[in-house]
Design a protein around this motif. Structure first.
Motif: not given
Length: 329
Positions: A102-112
């Motif tokens: 939904l947002n960049q914060r969630q995406a960064r968590e997945i990618i990390n």
């Protein structure tokens, strides 16, 4: 050396998954090993259609199967973050439908997490993989239309207002931007890179989501993009890239292109045709399978940075519109 077979688990068995599986079976290297849905009837329907052996309504059970290499996630937007994390924690590679979060914060968590686990993760933005679109970018970079100056692109469909539909439900991250607006935004970034500035206006409907929107982007070298998307208005669904010497027109359904036209300022025209393989998902599927076969965890055609950049831009726009989802908190 013979390329290894890739075993796929499908999470979410609606229309998107059905379309994806129709192309998945065209791959020489794919096996659809399992179908999972919260509605067992949906999982069974997909399994019957594609002769899938394992059918379940338990995502954790599917993730525990040792013979599944990668999970394809085709559930509502609000499930992408948690299900991607679940799959990665279970040691599975992931291809997640757009938007990946939904947002960049969630995406960064997945990618990390994917990087920490050394697992493949990619957002399934299929448009970037079409040969026609890659050819468009090549021609622009070669100067076929001179210095590019302006892009116009839209993606809108007319759906009657239904507050029970995920499209109009803010609790399910409904609205035009995340549903289809991501496509013209991704096109502008694919052709001209991240915008230097980004503004937009939206019509917020009675349920609190953006029913229509219009975006204005400025890129390096003073290239402008005028983009639009909608869920209550049928738009031309065309893309036109204008340069000082001519223009490139990608006709209706530009987001799954099989042809385009190059028109010079003197009136000379050239048509380029790229007949589709299947429905068009196969290009993306083959790119993913190549990465898995060569132990690459980040696809060069859809890198993590691009997914993060897209969500950053959509976060900016939603902040301008004061449009927030439960997952933003």
């Amino acid at each position: 050396m013979t390329a290894k077979r890739i075993s796929w688990g499908i999470m979410g068995c609606g229309n998107m998954a059905q379309s994806f599986c129709r192309d998945l079976i065209l791959s020489d290297h794919a096996v659809i090993a399992a179908a999972c849905s919260r509605k067992m009837s949906s999982a069974r329907a997909l399994a019957d259609q594609f002769d899938i052996a394992v059918v379940t309504d338990d995502f954790e059970a599917m993730l525990s199967a040792p013979d599944i290499d990668i999970i394809y996630i085709a559930t509502p937007h609000t499930e992408h973050h948690s299900q991607s994390l679940q799959a990665l924690r279970a040691g599975k590679h992931v291809l997640c439908e757009k938007p990946m979060a939904l947002n960049q914060r969630q995406a960064r968590e997945i990618i990390n997490l994917a990087r920490e686990k050394r697992l493949f993760f990619m957002e399934a933005l299929w448009t970037r993989f079409f040969p026609a679109l890659k050819k468009v970018r090549t021609l622009i970079n070669q100067g076929a239309i001179g210095a590019p100056r302006r892009l116009t692109a839209d993606f809108g469909y007319a759906m009657a207002f239904d507050p029970t539909s995920r499209v109009f439900n803010p609790d399910l991250a409904g609205g035009a931007l995340l549903d289809v607006g991501i496509y013209p935004l991704a096109l502008s970034r694919f052709l001209f890179g991240a915008p230097l500035s980004l503004t937009g206006e939206a019509r917020i409907g009675p349920s609190g989501i953006d029913e229509t929107n219009s975006l204005h982007l400025r890129h390096e070298k003073d290239v402008l993009s005028q983009l639009a998307s909608a869920v209550t208005v049928e738009t031309p669904q065309e893309a036109v890239i204008m340069g000082e010497l001519g223009r490139i027109t990608i006709a209706r359904e530009w987001w799954r292109p099989d042809r385009f036209r190059l028109t010079q300022n003197d009136g000379a025209e050239e048509e380029f045709s790229f007949p589709l393989k299947g429905q068009g998902y196969l290009y993306e599927i083959e790119a993913v399978e190549k990465c898995l076969q060569t132990n690459i965890t980040e696809c060069p055609d859809m890198p993590h940075a691009e997914s993060l950049g897209l969500l950053q831009n959509m976060d900016q726009l939603r902040q301008q519109w004061k449009l927030y989802y439960p997952g933003d908190s």
